[in-house]
Design an enzyme around this catalytic site. Structure first.
Site, mmCIF file in Angstrom:
data_model
loop_
_atom_site.group_PDB
_atom_site.id
_atom_site.type_symbol
_atom_site.label_atom_id
_atom_site.label_comp_id
_atom_site.label_asym_id
_atom_site.label_seq_id
_atom_site.Cartn_x
_atom_site.Cartn_y
_atom_site.Cartn_z
ATOM 1 N N ARG A 65 0.814 -1.222 0.000
ATOM 2 C CA ARG A 65 0.000 0.000 0.000
ATOM 3 C C ARG A 65 0.840 1.261 0.000
ATOM 4 N NH1 ARG A 65 -3.573 -2.942 4.071
ATOM 5 N NH2 ARG A 65 -2.062 -1.958 5.439
ATOM 6 N N GLU A 102 4.082 -9.227 16.064
ATOM 7 C CA GLU A 102 3.463 -9.611 17.334
ATOM 8 C C GLU A 102 3.926 -11.006 17.763
ATOM 9 O OE1 GLU A 102 -0.966 -9.857 19.396
ATOM 10 O OE2 GLU A 102 -0.767 -9.284 17.287
#
Length: 177
Positions: A65, A102
């Site tokens: 993006r 994460e």
């Protein structure tokens, strides 16, 4: 900064998707903005404006993006674009930087000859969240001997404190949540 001088309120083109990609997350979906030509133009112009009078030799952007905003910004500023991609996507010799996720790590790569010492680079992505991806991009640019002028984002999720991970690098965001 919402910048409505052109009549476009960018927030009107950001869709909230609750519980995506997992429960408790309020995802900021930019696809309505991408689908609306005037909103997309306004977003790109607002991203590029603070750098129009600054010396920038190239824009670097993380896939995918980030490319959507960086390519038209590079054209507006009259500079080249350096793609930073996931491993194995670039055809020439690469350098890489690892960053934490994460649960585990990931890696980004850039062509080894993309930048030269002394180049002044603006790094662009769509969203600043935790800052891990952008920190890896900054590391790649700096390891090449180039200078990071700033990091620019369409959206910043301030509550995730990604800006702190990038300090003391200048951070510019068109919209903050």
């Amino acid at each position: 900064m919402s910048g409505t001088t052109d009549g476009i309120i960018l927030q009107d083109y950001i869709r909230n998707i609750p519980d995506f990609p997992k429960p408790g997350i309020q995802f900021k979906d930019i696809t309505p903005l991408l689908a609306h030509p005037a909103a997309l133009r306004a977003a790109v112009e607002r991203l590029a404006a603070p750098f129009a009078d600054r010396k920038v030799d190239a824009i670097a952007a993380a896939e995918a993006r980030g490319f959507l905003f960086a390519a038209p910004m590079a054209l507006m500023l009259g500079v080249g674009l350096v793609p930073i991609r996931k491993p194995g996507k670039l055809p020439y010799t690469t350098v890489s930087a690892e960053y934490a996720l994460e649960y585990g790590t990931d890696r980004l790569e850039m062509h080894s000859d993309a930048l030269s010492p002394g180049h002044r680079i603006l790094i662009v992505d769509d969203v600043l969240a935790t800052g891990g991806t952008m920190k890896a991009c900054c590391d790649l640019v700096r390891d090449a001997g180039a200078e990071v002028v700033a990091c620019a984002f369409l959206l910043e999720l301030g509550f995730l404190n990604g800006r702190a991970k990038l300090a003391p690098t200048e951070v510019f965001s068109v919209l903050s949540y």
